[in-house]
Motif scaffolding. Structure first.
Motif, PDB file in Angstrom:
ATOM      1  N   HIS A   3      11.738  13.554 -23.050  1.00  0.00           N
ATOM      2  CA  HIS A   3      10.721  12.545 -22.732  1.00  0.00           C
ATOM      3  C   HIS A   3      11.391  11.213 -22.412  1.00  0.00           C
ATOM      4  O   HIS A   3      11.003  10.139 -22.883  1.00  0.00           O
ATOM      5  CB  HIS A   3       9.733  12.384 -23.898  1.00  0.00           C
ATOM      6  N   HIS A   4      12.429  11.324 -21.554  1.00  0.00           N
ATOM      7  CA  HIS A   4      13.251  10.166 -21.203  1.00  0.00           C
ATOM      8  C   HIS A   4      12.584   9.420 -20.044  1.00  0.00           C
ATOM      9  O   HIS A   4      12.421   9.963 -18.945  1.00  0.00           O
ATOM     10  CB  HIS A   4      14.652  10.627 -20.803  1.00  0.00           C
ATOM     11  N   GLN A   5      12.211   8.160 -20.301  1.00  0.00           N
ATOM     12  CA  GLN A   5      11.451   7.403 -19.314  1.00  0.00           C
ATOM     13  C   GLN A   5      12.242   7.154 -18.031  1.00  0.00           C
ATOM     14  O   GLN A   5      11.711   7.282 -16.932  1.00  0.00           O
ATOM     15  CB  GLN A   5      11.030   6.058 -19.931  1.00  0.00           C
ATOM     16  N   VAL A   6      13.512   6.813 -18.150  1.00  0.00           N
ATOM     17  CA  VAL A   6      14.321   6.505 -16.965  1.00  0.00           C
ATOM     18  C   VAL A   6      14.561   7.763 -16.137  1.00  0.00           C
ATOM     19  O   VAL A   6      14.423   7.753 -14.905  1.00  0.00           O
ATOM     20  CB  VAL A   6      15.656   5.860 -17.386  1.00  0.00           C
ATOM     21  N   LEU A   7      14.914   8.870 -16.798  1.00  0.00           N
ATOM     22  CA  LEU A   7      15.143  10.118 -16.071  1.00  0.00           C
ATOM     23  C   LEU A   7      13.875  10.587 -15.366  1.00  0.00           C
ATOM     24  O   LEU A   7      13.927  11.041 -14.213  1.00  0.00           O
ATOM     25  CB  LEU A   7      15.637  11.206 -17.037  1.00  0.00           C
ATOM     26  N   LEU A   8      12.740  10.468 -16.030  1.00  0.00           N
ATOM     27  CA  LEU A   8      11.486  10.885 -15.407  1.00  0.00           C
ATOM     28  C   LEU A   8      11.122   9.990 -14.232  1.00  0.00           C
ATOM     29  O   LEU A   8      10.563  10.463 -13.235  1.00  0.00           O
ATOM     30  CB  LEU A   8      10.364  10.875 -16.444  1.00  0.00           C
ATOM     31  N   PHE A   9      11.448   8.706 -14.328  1.00  0.00           N
ATOM     32  CA  PHE A   9      11.159   7.798 -13.217  1.00  0.00           C
ATOM     33  C   PHE A   9      11.964   8.178 -11.983  1.00  0.00           C
ATOM     34  O   PHE A   9      11.410   8.314 -10.883  1.00  0.00           O
ATOM     35  CB  PHE A   9      11.472   6.352 -13.631  1.00  0.00           C
ATOM     36  N   PHE A  10      13.285   8.350 -12.147  1.00  0.00           N
ATOM     37  CA  PHE A  10      14.107   8.744 -11.004  1.00  0.00           C
ATOM     38  C   PHE A  10      13.762  10.149 -10.526  1.00  0.00           C
ATOM     39  O   PHE A  10      13.866  10.450  -9.327  1.00  0.00           O
ATOM     40  CB  PHE A  10      15.590   8.646 -11.370  1.00  0.00           C
ATOM     41  N   TYR A  11      13.354  11.004 -11.445  1.00  0.00           N
ATOM     42  CA  TYR A  11      12.921  12.354 -11.061  1.00  0.00           C
ATOM     43  C   TYR A  11      11.737  12.291 -10.103  1.00  0.00           C
ATOM     44  O   TYR A  11      11.709  12.993  -9.085  1.00  0.00           O
ATOM     45  CB  TYR A  11      12.570  13.136 -12.322  1.00  0.00           C
ATOM     46  N   PHE A  20       6.412  26.077  -1.212  1.00  0.00           N
ATOM     47  CA  PHE A  20       6.767  25.444  -2.473  1.00  0.00           C
ATOM     48  C   PHE A  20       6.960  23.935  -2.337  1.00  0.00           C
ATOM     49  O   PHE A  20       7.066  23.247  -3.358  1.00  0.00           O
ATOM     50  CB  PHE A  20       8.039  26.074  -3.042  1.00  0.00           C
ATOM     51  N   SER A  21       7.010  23.427  -1.108  1.00  0.00           N
ATOM     52  CA  SER A  21       7.112  21.978  -0.974  1.00  0.00           C
ATOM     53  C   SER A  21       5.850  21.291  -1.487  1.00  0.00           C
ATOM     54  O   SER A  21       5.924  20.177  -2.031  1.00  0.00           O
ATOM     55  CB  SER A  21       7.361  21.604   0.496  1.00  0.00           C
ATOM     56  N   PHE A  22       4.701  21.949  -1.363  1.00  0.00           N
ATOM     57  CA  PHE A  22       3.465  21.336  -1.842  1.00  0.00           C
ATOM     58  C   PHE A  22       3.410  21.311  -3.370  1.00  0.00           C
ATOM     59  O   PHE A  22       2.709  20.475  -3.945  1.00  0.00           O
ATOM     60  CB  PHE A  22       2.260  22.076  -1.270  1.00  0.00           C
ATOM     61  N   THR A  23       4.119  22.225  -4.031  1.00  0.00           N
ATOM     62  CA  THR A  23       4.158  22.174  -5.486  1.00  0.00           C
ATOM     63  C   THR A  23       4.949  20.967  -5.978  1.00  0.00           C
ATOM     64  O   THR A  23       4.805  20.580  -7.143  1.00  0.00           O
ATOM     65  CB  THR A  23       4.778  23.460  -6.052  1.00  0.00           C
ATOM     66  N   GLU A  24       5.774  20.389  -5.114  1.00  0.00           N
ATOM     67  CA  GLU A  24       6.527  19.209  -5.514  1.00  0.00           C
ATOM     68  C   GLU A  24       5.623  17.985  -5.653  1.00  0.00           C
ATOM     69  O   GLU A  24       5.925  17.068  -6.421  1.00  0.00           O
ATOM     70  CB  GLU A  24       7.656  18.958  -4.514  1.00  0.00           C
ATOM     71  N   ILE A  25       4.512  17.965  -4.916  1.00  0.00           N
ATOM     72  CA  ILE A  25       3.516  16.907  -5.130  1.00  0.00           C
ATOM     73  C   ILE A  25       2.931  17.046  -6.526  1.00  0.00           C
ATOM     74  O   ILE A  25       2.736  16.046  -7.244  1.00  0.00           O
ATOM     75  CB  ILE A  25       2.422  16.992  -4.051  1.00  0.00           C
ATOM     76  N   LEU A  26       2.662  18.296  -6.929  1.00  0.00           N
ATOM     77  CA  LEU A  26       2.196  18.539  -8.291  1.00  0.00           C
ATOM     78  C   LEU A  26       3.238  18.095  -9.314  1.00  0.00           C
ATOM     79  O   LEU A  26       2.892  17.543 -10.369  1.00  0.00           O
ATOM     80  CB  LEU A  26       1.881  20.030  -8.461  1.00  0.00           C
ATOM     81  N   GLY A  27       4.517  18.323  -9.007  1.00  0.00           N
ATOM     82  CA  GLY A  27       5.574  17.904  -9.913  1.00  0.00           C
ATOM     83  C   GLY A  27       5.624  16.399 -10.087  1.00  0.00           C
ATOM     84  O   GLY A  27       5.839  15.903 -11.202  1.00  0.00           O
ATOM     85  N   VAL A  28       5.433  15.653  -9.003  1.00  0.00           N
ATOM     86  CA  VAL A  28       5.421  14.185  -9.094  1.00  0.00           C
ATOM     87  C   VAL A  28       4.256  13.726  -9.961  1.00  0.00           C
ATOM     88  O   VAL A  28       4.415  12.868 -10.848  1.00  0.00           O
ATOM     89  CB  VAL A  28       5.342  13.563  -7.684  1.00  0.00           C
ATOM     90  N   TRP A  29       3.074  14.289  -9.714  1.00  0.00           N
ATOM     91  CA  TRP A  29       1.897  13.893 -10.505  1.00  0.00           C
ATOM     92  C   TRP A  29       2.056  14.256 -11.970  1.00  0.00           C
ATOM     93  O   TRP A  29       1.735  13.469 -12.864  1.00  0.00           O
ATOM     94  CB  TRP A  29       0.655  14.577  -9.923  1.00  0.00           C
ATOM     95  N   LEU A  30       2.585  15.457 -12.227  1.00  0.00           N
ATOM     96  CA  LEU A  30       2.740  15.910 -13.607  1.00  0.00           C
ATOM     97  C   LEU A  30       3.783  15.068 -14.348  1.00  0.00           C
ATOM     98  O   LEU A  30       3.601  14.724 -15.527  1.00  0.00           O
ATOM     99  CB  LEU A  30       3.137  17.384 -13.623  1.00  0.00           C
ATOM    100  N   ALA A  31       4.889  14.722 -13.663  1.00  0.00           N
ATOM    101  CA  ALA A  31       5.905  13.882 -14.293  1.00  0.00           C
ATOM    102  C   ALA A  31       5.363  12.482 -14.570  1.00  0.00           C
ATOM    103  O   ALA A  31       5.647  11.896 -15.629  1.00  0.00           O
ATOM    104  CB  ALA A  31       7.137  13.809 -13.402  1.00  0.00           C
ATOM    105  N   MET A  32       4.571  11.945 -13.660  1.00  0.00           N
ATOM    106  CA  MET A  32       3.986  10.625 -13.876  1.00  0.00           C
ATOM    107  C   MET A  32       3.020  10.648 -15.064  1.00  0.00           C
ATOM    108  O   MET A  32       3.011   9.741 -15.908  1.00  0.00           O
ATOM    109  CB  MET A  32       3.260  10.168 -12.604  1.00  0.00           C
ATOM    110  N   ARG A  33       2.225  11.694 -15.125  1.00  0.00           N
ATOM    111  CA  ARG A  33       1.262  11.823 -16.223  1.00  0.00           C
ATOM    112  C   ARG A  33       1.981  11.994 -17.560  1.00  0.00           C
ATOM    113  O   ARG A  33       1.616  11.370 -18.565  1.00  0.00           O
ATOM    114  CB  ARG A  33       0.360  13.021 -15.944  1.00  0.00           C
ATOM    115  N   TYR A  34       2.983  12.845 -17.580  1.00  0.00           N
ATOM    116  CA  TYR A  34       3.725  13.104 -18.813  1.00  0.00           C
ATOM    117  C   TYR A  34       4.500  11.864 -19.257  1.00  0.00           C
ATOM    118  O   TYR A  34       4.609  11.581 -20.452  1.00  0.00           O
ATOM    119  CB  TYR A  34       4.660  14.287 -18.584  1.00  0.00           C
ATOM    120  N   ARG A  35       5.004  11.105 -18.306  1.00  0.00           N
ATOM    121  CA  ARG A  35       5.788   9.901 -18.626  1.00  0.00           C
ATOM    122  C   ARG A  35       4.925   8.849 -19.304  1.00  0.00           C
ATOM    123  O   ARG A  35       5.415   8.081 -20.154  1.00  0.00           O
ATOM    124  CB  ARG A  35       6.402   9.345 -17.343  1.00  0.00           C
ATOM    125  N   ASN A  36       3.656   8.781 -18.943  1.00  0.00           N
ATOM    126  CA  ASN A  36       2.761   7.769 -19.506  1.00  0.00           C
ATOM    127  C   ASN A  36       2.110   8.207 -20.815  1.00  0.00           C
ATOM    128  O   ASN A  36       1.358   7.417 -21.415  1.00  0.00           O
ATOM    129  CB  ASN A  36       1.669   7.413 -18.498  1.00  0.00           C
TER     130      ASN A  36
END
Length: 214
Positions: free
Chosen positions: A69-77, A186-202
């Motif tokens: 749950h590293h904030q910096v790693l998730l941001f750059f991710y 699978f490129s469209f699943t990367e949009i899901l990955g961005v949203w999920l990482a943003m949600r998890y980060r917050n």
């Protein structure tokens, strides 16, 4: 805890990055197969390998960031995953858009700049003769300005050797269709990955501060 909780978001993000690892390995393997099968001069396969390597490293970064749950790693991710989506989407569309006539022109230009040793290696590997003009039966000698074709098909009585252009087109068609289809899906699943990482980060980690959820 419901599916929208902290643990569920973390597990979903980890599972998605495991999928990214598998997709990256598939892209690298198919692109490497296309290049190893004797398909010269196709820059899209090199681009697919680069996207696969980037996605593999990014998936490992995402797994590490999700586990800690590293904030910096998730941001750059999130930032890098968005860029990888754009590149992968463009490469996948290009793989699906290139037609046989463009491939033929590409192979023709690449064939003429290859050395005789490289051409002979391709002819042995693909069991073919010449790009377009050496498909004659082995009984007919090759033109004097060209070295003898080393393909095994010329040693078989009555056999007619296929052209290397046809063989390379067959391999490139298979590789480009797989790369384009898998990469685009699978490129469209990367949009899901961005949203999920943003949600998890917050989200707050209940283990770090349990009183915040009381």
């Amino acid at each position: 805890m419901g599916c929208g909780g902290f643990a569920c978001s973390r597990n979903a993000l980890c599972a998605l990055n495991v999928v990214y690892v598998l997709v990256a390995l598939l892209l690298i393997a198919v692109a490497a197969w296309g290049r190893g099968a004797g398909v010269p001069g196709v820059p899209l396969t090199g681009g697919a390998i680069a996207v696969g390597v980037a996605l593999l490293l990014l998936a490992l970064l995402g797994l590490l960031g999700a586990a800690r749950h590293h904030q910096v790693l998730l941001f750059f991710y999130m930032i890098i995953l968005g860029l990888v989506f754009l590149v992968q989407f463009g490469v996948s569309c290009s793989c699906l858009a290139i037609d046989r006539s463009r491939q033929e022109r590409l192979f023709s230009s690449a064939w003429h700049i290859l050395s005789n040793e490289t051409r002979a290696e391709l002819e042995r590997r693909l069991d073919c003769c010449g790009l377009r003009n050496r498909s004659a039966p082995p009984a007919e000698p090759p033109p004097a300005e060209l070295p003898p074709c080393p393909a095994g098909c010329r040693s078989r009585p009555g056999a007619r050797c296929p052209t290397c252009g046809d063989q390379m087109l067959r391999h490139s068609d298979e590789a480009l269709k797989i790369l384009g289809g898998v990469g685009l899906f699978f490129s469209f699943t990367e949009i899901l990955g961005v949203w999920l990482a943003m949600r998890y980060r917050n989200q707050k980690d209940p283990r770090a501060n349990p009183s915040a959820f009381l």
